[in-house]
Write a protein that holds these residues in place. Structure first.
Motif, PDB file in Angstrom:
ATOM      1  N   HIS A   1       0.846  -1.203   0.000  1.00  0.00           N
ATOM      2  CA  HIS A   1       0.000   0.000   0.000  1.00  0.00           C
ATOM      3  C   HIS A   1       0.879   1.251   0.000  1.00  0.00           C
ATOM      4  O   HIS A   1       0.668   2.186  -0.767  1.00  0.00           O
ATOM      5  N   GLY A   2       1.895   1.249   0.864  1.00  0.00           N
ATOM      6  CA  GLY A   2       2.806   2.385   0.925  1.00  0.00           C
ATOM      7  C   GLY A   2       3.618   2.566  -0.346  1.00  0.00           C
ATOM      8  O   GLY A   2       3.853   3.701  -0.792  1.00  0.00           O
ATOM      9  N   PHE A   3       4.052   1.453  -0.951  1.00  0.00           N
ATOM     10  CA  PHE A   3       4.802   1.532  -2.210  1.00  0.00           C
ATOM     11  C   PHE A   3       3.984   2.241  -3.288  1.00  0.00           C
ATOM     12  O   PHE A   3       4.488   3.124  -3.992  1.00  0.00           O
ATOM     13  N   TYR A   4       2.733   1.836  -3.422  1.00  0.00           N
ATOM     14  CA  TYR A   4       1.877   2.448  -4.447  1.00  0.00           C
ATOM     15  C   TYR A   4       1.701   3.944  -4.200  1.00  0.00           C
ATOM     16  O   TYR A   4       1.773   4.755  -5.128  1.00  0.00           O
ATOM     17  N   GLU A   5       1.476   4.311  -2.954  1.00  0.00           N
ATOM     18  CA  GLU A   5       1.319   5.732  -2.624  1.00  0.00           C
ATOM     19  C   GLU A   5       2.595   6.505  -2.953  1.00  0.00           C
ATOM     20  O   GLU A   5       2.550   7.611  -3.507  1.00  0.00           O
ATOM     21  N   ALA A   6       3.743   5.929  -2.616  1.00  0.00           N
ATOM     22  CA  ALA A   6       5.014   6.598  -2.873  1.00  0.00           C
ATOM     23  C   ALA A   6       5.284   6.755  -4.365  1.00  0.00           C
ATOM     24  O   ALA A   6       5.742   7.817  -4.829  1.00  0.00           O
ATOM     25  N   LEU A   7       5.001   5.721  -5.137  1.00  0.00           N
ATOM     26  CA  LEU A   7       5.210   5.796  -6.582  1.00  0.00           C
ATOM     27  C   LEU A   7       4.247   6.796  -7.221  1.00  0.00           C
ATOM     28  O   LEU A   7       4.630   7.552  -8.127  1.00  0.00           O
ATOM     29  N   ASN A   8       3.013   6.821  -6.750  1.00  0.00           N
ATOM     30  CA  ASN A   8       2.031   7.776  -7.286  1.00  0.00           C
ATOM     31  C   ASN A   8       2.430   9.221  -7.013  1.00  0.00           C
ATOM     32  O   ASN A   8       2.060  10.131  -7.761  1.00  0.00           O
ATOM     33  N   GLN A   9       3.195   9.424  -5.932  1.00  0.00           N
ATOM     34  CA  GLN A   9       3.628  10.769  -5.573  1.00  0.00           C
ATOM     35  C   GLN A   9       5.064  11.061  -6.036  1.00  0.00           C
ATOM     36  O   GLN A   9       5.664  12.044  -5.623  1.00  0.00           O
ATOM     37  N   ASN A  10       5.574  10.185  -6.892  1.00  0.00           N
ATOM     38  CA  ASN A  10       6.864  10.411  -7.574  1.00  0.00           C
ATOM     39  C   ASN A  10       8.054  10.532  -6.621  1.00  0.00           C
ATOM     40  O   ASN A  10       8.958  11.356  -6.840  1.00  0.00           O
TER      41      ASN A  10
END
Length: 238
Positions: free
Chosen positions: A74-83
């Motif tokens: 979940h955190g990985f996806y959020e981090a990637l979405n926020q570049n």
């Protein structure tokens, strides 16, 4: 570099404020995602209060406890979405000393995955029983032999990932939880040819709260690692 630290929490209301303050004092210019799995002790509310005190904190509330792996995904996806360029994972209970973050960030400029390692020269553990030392060492040797990996500490959770490495890892298909999650992520990044670096840390047993180690976590490793090995052999044959 744009860096975020993922702090998964479950019943960490005593440790969380101390950890956030310790990271903030380092003045590394990093952001923090607190990922709380609906802790019954009120950790989620503590996280919300911290968000109002610090300008570098975001809080992710998850509906229920589903394991460390799913929290990190979940955190990985959020981090990637926020570049974000670099994504650090660490425990909230001070078993991972935040003072090591400076060296980790420095090494992350050259490597796609940086591992805080208990089992390279200069590393170690503090406060563990002989039985837990045996389980940890044995699990690492088992994983290294089965997957043909040279890294000394495959089950540690103090890591810094490059965003490109996470993309290549295909995080949506990760199948592990707990300590096997750490093995699988390192194995996938290694398999893609990314540069990986271990550096020594002293791992300290938690001061507050209870350990998340369980028989289910150990049994998962026994079941899943042979599947990873089988997939690796199939890729080589193809």
């Amino acid at each position: 570099m744009k860096i975020v630290i993922l702090l998964p929490t479950y019943n960490e209301k005593d440790n969380l404020p101390l950890m956030v303050e310790a990271i903030y004092r380092l003045d590394l210019g990093v952001n923090i995602f607190i990922i709380d799995d609906n802790s019954p002790d009120g950790t989620g509310q503590v996280a919300e209060e911290l968000q109002t005190q610090y300008n570098n904190i975001s809080v992710i509330h998850r509906v229920k406890k589903e394991g460390l792996g799913k929290a990190y995904i979940h955190g990985f996806y959020e981090a990637l979405n926020q570049n974000y360029d670099k994504i650090i994972t660490m425990d909230c209970d001070f078993s991972h000393d935040p003072q090591y973050l400076k060296q980790m960030v420095f090494l992350a400029r050259k490597y796609s995955l940086v591992l805080g390692s208990r089992y390279v020269v200069g590393g170690g553990v503090d406060g563990w029983s002989l039985w837990r030392r045996f389980i940890s060492r044995g699990g690492n040797i088992y994983a290294r032999l089965l997957l043909n990996l040279r890294y000394k500490d495959l089950t540690g959770g103090f890591k810094c990932y490059d965003a490109k490495a996470l993309d290549d890892m295909n995080i949506g298909t990760l199948c592990s939880q707990g300590y096997t999650f750490q093995i699988e992520t390192t194995y996938r990044i290694h398999s893609k040819g990314h540069k990986i670096k271990e550096f020594p840390i002293i791992f300290k047993d938690r001061v507050y709260g209870e350990s998340k180690m369980s028989f289910d976590i150990a049994w998962e490793a026994i079941k899943i690692l042979p599947k990873l090995m089988f997939k690796a052999h199939r890729k080589k044959e193809n």
